[in-house]
Write a protein that holds these residues in place. Structure first.
Motif, mmCIF file in Angstrom:
data_model
loop_
_atom_site.group_PDB
_atom_site.id
_atom_site.type_symbol
_atom_site.label_atom_id
_atom_site.label_comp_id
_atom_site.label_asym_id
_atom_site.label_seq_id
_atom_site.Cartn_x
_atom_site.Cartn_y
_atom_site.Cartn_z
ATOM 1 N N SER A 1 13.068 -17.097 4.344
ATOM 2 C CA SER A 1 12.562 -15.799 3.896
ATOM 3 C C SER A 1 13.713 -14.886 3.472
ATOM 4 N N THR B 1 10.355 -4.506 4.174
ATOM 5 C CA THR B 1 10.615 -5.816 4.776
ATOM 6 C C THR B 1 10.098 -5.965 6.197
ATOM 7 N N ILE C 1 16.044 -1.570 0.478
ATOM 8 C CA ILE C 1 15.349 -2.189 1.607
ATOM 9 C C ILE C 1 14.844 -1.099 2.554
ATOM 10 N N THR D 1 11.519 -8.367 9.147
ATOM 11 C CA THR D 1 12.270 -9.508 8.624
ATOM 12 C C THR D 1 13.726 -9.139 8.388
ATOM 13 N N ILE E 1 14.597 -13.087 -0.102
ATOM 14 C CA ILE E 1 14.944 -11.672 -0.274
ATOM 15 C C ILE E 1 16.287 -11.532 -0.987
ATOM 16 N N SER F 1 6.315 -8.970 3.340
ATOM 17 C CA SER F 1 7.073 -7.892 2.712
ATOM 18 C C SER F 1 6.310 -7.405 1.485
ATOM 19 N N LEU G 1 11.771 -2.734 -1.538
ATOM 20 C CA LEU G 1 11.185 -3.849 -0.792
ATOM 21 C C LEU G 1 10.997 -3.419 0.653
ATOM 22 N N PRO H 1 12.933 -0.933 6.098
ATOM 23 C CA PRO H 1 12.486 -1.745 7.236
ATOM 24 C C PRO H 1 11.408 -1.050 8.059
ATOM 25 N N THR I 1 2.893 -5.033 8.363
ATOM 26 C CA THR I 1 3.762 -6.101 7.875
ATOM 27 C C THR I 1 3.653 -7.341 8.744
ATOM 28 N N SER J 1 6.820 -5.502 -2.333
ATOM 29 C CA SER J 1 7.779 -5.133 -3.376
ATOM 30 C C SER J 1 7.126 -4.224 -4.410
ATOM 31 N N THR K 1 6.845 -13.550 4.064
ATOM 32 C CA THR K 1 8.218 -13.756 4.556
ATOM 33 C C THR K 1 8.179 -14.120 6.040
#
Length: 368
Positions: free
Chosen positions: A273, A242, A286, A245, A277, A232, A240, A288, A169, A234, A223
């Motif tokens: 960003s 991320t 989400i 972020t 989102i 990110s 998503l 991470p 990422t 999707s 992002t």
């Protein structure tokens, strides 16, 4: 003195997954304990006493002698002395091989299943690092690999997937990425955001590009903010990923590898960003790249719906001026060795560094 028994991280992980009753006795200095630890372990302040060779250091420790005990230090040496003492007292005692440095690479997995794809979350439990294998049909992509390539390859093959793509990422600063190694190991195509400033070759990704994985398409979303290349991913607006972020308990910090002026620019980019989102459906899940604390073996998948994060993370509702002012006023201490780690991840070359030493300690990429 009694025979010294040891236990490796895999067996300890298995015991914890099985719910076996054990006592984990952490004998490190309190400063190291505060940095990172195994959840539900017990800390006793006897490091200096043990280091001096005091065989009575454990005389006052109140633990059940009917339950196996695993002693833990930084590298697995001093804990052998503690284990020897406990064994002489009749405990079924073990020293954790490699100590906390070895536990840094202990991991478990959690799974999300959808109609036409599956996500496996691979969690380095000590640092809270999260990587992902997303599989559909017989194809897969690995995002943010942080463990030995064989681990991802084995998981994918068990699922009947071929790893077609690997990516990060962003350029990480708190652990050495294994994505380049995984690309070489698996033959997968190495993808990175086109803004990534690295010394090795990769296939560039552009904003809003679609990646075909089996029966699904993954949308690439630039992002920037935590880093300039932060990206990110999707999947059908259902999920998503991320990176750093947006976390389930905070947002990514914009100040690493930046002077004051650039930190302000990155903060503004991060705000934009996060606003992007925020336009996703409230039910979007989400996922991470980190969690801020150590992970309990076997805990549910680390994820949260966007609508809940909008309520629990105040910065998501700030104006741009308040956002920049707020996050720059509460920056945490920088990650240990982050400049060295970032340079390794830019060059793709570990060189003579001992990765376990560089990566020791919790991640510090989130602002709460």
């Amino acid at each position: 003195m009694a025979l010294i028994k040891t236990i490796d991280t895999q067996k300890l992980s298995n015991w914890l997954k099985e719910g076996k009753k054990i006592t984990i006795l952490d004998i490190r200095p309190i400063a190291e304990r505060n940095e990172w630890y195994i959840p539900n372990s017990i800390h006793i302040n006897i490091y200096e006493s043990l280091k001096s060779g005091n065989v009575q250091a454990l005389d006052d420790v109140q633990i059940d002698n009917q339950i196996p005990v695993v002693t833990l230090c930084a590298g697995g040496n001093l804990s052998k002395f503690a284990t020897e003492i406990l064994a002489s007292k009749g405990f079924d005692a073990y020293s954790l091989e490699g100590g906390m440095k070895a536990w840094n690479y202990a991991y478990d997995t959690a799974v999300l299943e959808f109609e036409n794809f599956k996500i496996i979350q691979i969690r380095r439990v000590a640092k809270g690092c999260l990587s992902y294998i997303i599989g559909s049909g017989n194809k897969a992509i690995v995002i943010d690999a942080s463990l030995d390539p064989s681990i991802y390859d084995t998981i994918a093959k068990t699922e009947g997937w071929k790893i077609d793509f690997v990516t990060d990422t962003h350029i990480h600063a708190d652990y050495v990425s294994r994505t380049k190694d995984l690309a070489n190991y698996s033959g997968a195509k190495h993808l990175m955001n086109s803004n990534a400033s690295v010394s090795y070759s990769f296939t560039p990704l552009e904003d809003n590009e679609l990646l075909k994985i089996g029966e699904i398409e993954i949308k690439v979303i630039h992002t920037p903010g935590h880093t300039w290349e932060s990206t990110s991913y999707s999947i059908d607006n259902k999920v998503l990923l991320t990176g750093d972020t947006l976390f389930t308990d905070g947002i990514g910090r914009p100040d690493l590898k930046a002077d004051e002026e650039e930190a302000i620019r990155k903060s503004t980019a991060l705000y934009n960003s996060l606003q992007l989102i925020n336009t996703f459906p409230d039910e979007t899940l989400i996922l991470p790249a980190h969690i801020s604390q150590s992970i309990v073996i076997g805990q549910p998948i680390i994820a949260e719906k966007l609508k809940k994060l909008k309520k629990s993370i105040p910065a998501l509702t700030f104006s741009v001026d308040n956002f920049v002012k707020s996050i720059l006023s509460k920056l945490p201490v920088s990650p240990l060795n982050y400049l060295t780690i970032a340079e390794i991840n830019k060059s793709g070359d570990i060189g003579d560094f001992i990765v376990a030493d560089l990566e020791a300690g919790a991640n510090r990429c989130a602002i709460k």
